[in-house]
Design a protein around this motif. Sequence first.
Motif, PDB file in Angstrom:
ATOM      1  N   GLU A 452       0.694  -1.248   0.009  1.00  0.00           N
ATOM      2  CA  GLU A 452       0.004  -0.025   0.080  1.00  0.00           C
ATOM      3  C   GLU A 452       0.845   1.340   0.077  1.00  0.00           C
ATOM      4  O   GLU A 452       2.033   1.285   0.657  1.00  0.00           O
ATOM      5  CB  GLU A 452      -0.951  -0.254   1.042  1.00  0.00           C
ATOM      6  N   TRP A 453       0.538   2.300  -0.596  1.00  0.00           N
ATOM      7  CA  TRP A 453       1.163   3.514  -0.993  1.00  0.00           C
ATOM      8  C   TRP A 453       1.917   4.220   0.401  1.00  0.00           C
ATOM      9  O   TRP A 453       3.121   4.364   0.180  1.00  0.00           O
ATOM     10  CB  TRP A 453       0.054   4.591  -1.458  1.00  0.00           C
ATOM     11  N   SER A 454       0.968   4.312   1.316  1.00  0.00           N
ATOM     12  CA  SER A 454       1.965   5.088   2.727  1.00  0.00           C
ATOM     13  C   SER A 454       2.795   4.282   3.175  1.00  0.00           C
ATOM     14  O   SER A 454       3.892   4.611   3.506  1.00  0.00           O
ATOM     15  CB  SER A 454       0.651   5.479   3.685  1.00  0.00           C
ATOM     16  N   ALA A 455       2.588   2.994   3.240  1.00  0.00           N
ATOM     17  CA  ALA A 455       3.357   1.811   3.675  1.00  0.00           C
ATOM     18  C   ALA A 455       4.695   1.862   3.012  1.00  0.00           C
ATOM     19  O   ALA A 455       5.847   1.742   3.423  1.00  0.00           O
ATOM     20  CB  ALA A 455       2.855   0.676   3.906  1.00  0.00           C
ATOM     21  N   LEU A 457       5.671   4.291   0.993  1.00  0.00           N
ATOM     22  CA  LEU A 457       6.661   5.452   1.302  1.00  0.00           C
ATOM     23  C   LEU A 457       7.435   5.244   2.442  1.00  0.00           C
ATOM     24  O   LEU A 457       8.790   5.614   2.427  1.00  0.00           O
ATOM     25  CB  LEU A 457       5.723   6.864   1.349  1.00  0.00           C
ATOM     26  N   ARG A 458       6.854   4.741   3.315  1.00  0.00           N
ATOM     27  CA  ARG A 458       7.535   4.792   4.702  1.00  0.00           C
ATOM     28  C   ARG A 458       8.758   3.630   4.660  1.00  0.00           C
ATOM     29  O   ARG A 458       9.769   3.990   5.022  1.00  0.00           O
ATOM     30  CB  ARG A 458       6.606   3.953   5.945  1.00  0.00           C
ATOM     31  N   LEU A 460      10.309   2.872   2.140  1.00  0.00           N
ATOM     32  CA  LEU A 460      11.318   3.462   1.027  1.00  0.00           C
ATOM     33  C   LEU A 460      12.126   4.520   1.730  1.00  0.00           C
ATOM     34  O   LEU A 460      13.433   4.500   1.727  1.00  0.00           O
ATOM     35  CB  LEU A 460      10.625   4.231  -0.050  1.00  0.00           C
ATOM     36  N   ARG A 461      11.520   5.329   2.379  1.00  0.00           N
ATOM     37  CA  ARG A 461      12.179   6.435   3.346  1.00  0.00           C
ATOM     38  C   ARG A 461      13.199   5.767   4.207  1.00  0.00           C
ATOM     39  O   ARG A 461      14.144   6.289   4.596  1.00  0.00           O
ATOM     40  CB  ARG A 461      11.176   7.127   4.097  1.00  0.00           C
ATOM     41  N   THR A 470      10.290   2.727  -8.589  1.00  0.00           N
ATOM     42  CA  THR A 470       9.706   4.073  -8.295  1.00  0.00           C
ATOM     43  C   THR A 470      10.125   5.271  -9.476  1.00  0.00           C
ATOM     44  O   THR A 470      10.582   4.559 -10.485  1.00  0.00           O
ATOM     45  CB  THR A 470      10.250   4.274  -6.860  1.00  0.00           C
ATOM     46  N   GLY A 471       9.784   6.257  -9.043  1.00  0.00           N
ATOM     47  CA  GLY A 471       9.967   7.443  -9.986  1.00  0.00           C
ATOM     48  C   GLY A 471      10.180   8.640  -9.210  1.00  0.00           C
ATOM     49  O   GLY A 471      10.084   8.757  -8.163  1.00  0.00           O
ATOM     50  N   TRP A 472      10.497   9.648 -10.196  1.00  0.00           N
ATOM     51  CA  TRP A 472      10.676  10.768  -9.358  1.00  0.00           C
ATOM     52  C   TRP A 472      10.379  12.042 -10.647  1.00  0.00           C
ATOM     53  O   TRP A 472      10.764  11.983 -11.681  1.00  0.00           O
ATOM     54  CB  TRP A 472      12.228  11.162  -9.145  1.00  0.00           C
ATOM     55  N   ASP A 475      10.620  18.695  -8.839  1.00  0.00           N
ATOM     56  CA  ASP A 475       9.865  19.774  -8.071  1.00  0.00           C
ATOM     57  C   ASP A 475      10.053  21.075  -8.782  1.00  0.00           C
ATOM     58  O   ASP A 475       9.342  22.273  -8.890  1.00  0.00           O
ATOM     59  CB  ASP A 475      10.505  19.813  -6.766  1.00  0.00           C
ATOM     60  N   ARG A 492      17.638  12.929   1.986  1.00  0.00           N
ATOM     61  CA  ARG A 492      16.681  11.601   2.613  1.00  0.00           C
ATOM     62  C   ARG A 492      15.954  11.266   1.361  1.00  0.00           C
ATOM     63  O   ARG A 492      15.381  10.391   1.685  1.00  0.00           O
ATOM     64  CB  ARG A 492      15.991  12.549   3.448  1.00  0.00           C
ATOM     65  N   LEU A 493      16.321  11.413   0.246  1.00  0.00           N
ATOM     66  CA  LEU A 493      15.632  10.832  -0.847  1.00  0.00           C
ATOM     67  C   LEU A 493      16.541   9.770  -1.406  1.00  0.00           C
ATOM     68  O   LEU A 493      16.192   9.149  -2.434  1.00  0.00           O
ATOM     69  CB  LEU A 493      15.154  11.752  -2.098  1.00  0.00           C
TER      70      LEU A 493
END
Lengths: 575, 317
Positions: A452-455, A457-458, A460-461, A470-472, A475, A492-493
């Motif tokens: 799941e998306w938020s998990a 992200l966590r 990954l971080r 993943t992708g970027w 900004d 941090r990325l």
Amino acid sequence: MSNRTLGIMMGAVALLIVAVAVVFVLVLSGGDGDDDSGTAQPAREASERDDDTDSARETGGDDDDRDRAVSGSGICSENRLVTFGDDPATVFDPIQVGDASTAEYTAEIFGGLVTLDLDLNVVPDIAERWEITDNGRVYTFFLRDDVVFHNGRRVTADDFKYSIERAADPANFSPTVLDYLGDIVGVRDKFNGRTDEVSGVQVIDEYTLRIELDRPISYFLQQLTYTIAYVVDQEQIEQDPDGWTRQPNGTGPFRLKIFRPLEEIVLIPNDRYHLGPPRLDEVVFTLAGGSLSTRFQNDEIHIAIVPAVELAGVLSGESELAEFYRPAPQLAFFYLGMNVNEPPFDDPLVRQAFALAIDREAINEVLFFDAAIVADGIVPPTLPGYSEAITSYRYDPDRAAELLAQSRYANDMPRIILTFSGGGGDPPDNLQAYQQQWREALGVEVEIEAIEWSAYLRELRRGELQMYSTGWIADYPDPENFVGKLFASESRLNHSGYANDRVDALLDEAATLQDQEARYRLYHEAEQIIIDDAPIIPTFWTVGHYLVRECVQNWVDPGTIVPKYRYIEIDTSGE
Amino acid sequence: MSQGLAGYIIRRLLWTVPVIVAISILVFLLLRLGPLDPVESILGQRYTEEGADRLREKYGYDRPVHIQYLKYVQNLFQGDLGVSTRHQNFTVAEVVIPKIRVSAGMGVMAMVLVFGLGVPAGVFAALRRGTFLDPLTIGFWLLIDSVPVLISAIWAQWLFALQFGWVDLTYGGVFHPNIILPVFVMSLPGVAGVARLMRASVIQVSTEDYVRTARSKGLREQTVVVSHVVRNALLPMITVIGLALPGIFAGALFTELLFGIPGIAREALQAVLAPDFDVVLGLVLFGSILFVFANILVDVAYGFIDPRIRLSAARGS
């Protein structure tokens, strides 16, 4: 219920059944097309519209008129652009905007010191010119004296000081302030409640603003083009702290006329816009409605996205939509990351073998109809600072097997899990293709896992993922946003744990250099080192697939947040 | 209304309280204790500890789960459903209520259409029992029923918008004529069920003694059918209305997705994926209350229409 009503109801049902049946028959016979006898009038019309037969051309005059009345000129008869958009994820407050769709509207309504042109160069907006001193640590902006908010109030340096301090105010919970303005002296301290004033922003006089940074960063101007740095009207916000975003008083090329959540956003020109007022009379963003491409075909909308099922036909020219097709390379970079601190990817030979084993050209051809761009580097081709000279590992299964055989894990391959963010069902086709190519070239079975998306992200971080897809997306349009943000050892990325002293030194030097060309050369060198070290496998730069009516002039999609609607115009001449 | 029925309703209503509380606790815990984290989604790749801490504080996620729940309940009693994290700086009410309005509007229209088509079709089929028209009518609607909305929506868009040009697909609100097509598409699968139930009901009522009596009194056939058969046959349909209500909210997902209608089903899907805790919870509670009340309403309405049921309910209490 009386007899009569019952009778009417029965009749209605019978009528409906008959109607549906007739419709089906008509459509089926119309679809056949080559019906010369013309037994059924509607069927003949349908076939004429579909096929460009001789008989249709003979009676062309009438038919053309009819067609235009039904579909052709309707949407092109007014200087009014109808396009699509997402419901804004947040209010029209520049410091709250974190998503691309809200940013798009906000960038048209508000403005800042600097902005981007359609080629993604930083150009003056409210600041006429600027000076950079103290080795790139101090920026002095000289503001235009003719800029007004939509309500006519003149914009001064004080407004910028207010706006930046408001962005940093912890009570306003801006999700983006640290990312874009965190290098200004005092912003971080104010955000963390250690001070009230942002001392790095000083008003020299009415039209002169000085901004001091903690450290020199050569992409600071690019950062200032994001919504967080836009100027807002203190008077309006203080008068109506809760409701002002419904009638935002910005300085941008457009004013918000109508915002009906879930339905539409309508922008009208700001005739006093200091960089030249928009040419359109109105821009309408429809936020809901049926399939974009169907609405496009039905002449309800000027701009749409090519649906996945139509893409092959559009690209090959077979689809009737092909003539409207407009590709737009995105500032997006997709890649497979590998955790360099975890077996087996702590051995560079394994990473290189994995990179050599996938055939991106074949995947592009088969899965993306050759419409994506194989990423030979990191910085996308349309970004200033892109270099063609950078090369990535090209498909070479023999060499891949060779490198793997030389690696530490040749005979002892640990379990490998490739994680992506997604729901149930099959993994995306391209991931399955990589999986198969690794199996064939290297004999390695990679497992694919969706979370799941938020998990995602966590994990990954925290650098917990062994291998990830993943992708970027940029900004701000500067190579630093890709090379520095994703690969500096302290960033941090940097999710792969990659650390290279030479790369760090190059990035540090580039961050402070003022000479753009020299800077870009440093990024190029760093980029090539990173790709050779292979903490990631670059896969694709994506391309947006749009449909745009011919009457829309000067349409471009620069792939990032650029105020772009003021250039657009509808050609109402009916050509 | 008899004493017994009033007591019955009150007892039913009281029972809903623990049901709703249990649902709210369960969903609250499922959301908070799972791997979902709205703050992570809001910040995405911009995540910093300090930024995340500020947002956790803003939304109250920094407190223990049971405190968060009590706070939620406390706010609930003040009419505050919480705040959305997917639509930042909007309250749940601001996000959800306009969408409930959209879905409810469409739902009512769809219901009217389902019954408007299904009831006459059922009566027609029943009256033509034994002829080919009976299986033809029911078969036709079953055929329509077996086409998923996923397919019929795309077909309908192609047919009515592109081929005939009768409608546009731009969404203009619930009371805009463009809503007709999605409502029509949404109703189609429901008609067969109503038609079959109505058919069975008409056939069953036709064999009742009072129908035979009516006929033997020499009443005209049409009078018999309308005032004796159809009226009584409509009775079981009320349960279908009640039970179809939550179904219409839940079953509208594909219609909403394919016609891009900002309704409750689409919002629920997006809220779960976001994740948007308070919106999910708000929608689940709304759905539960709707379901429970629809059931009570059906029972009560039944009692009003058919005195025999009122009697047995009263006797039962």
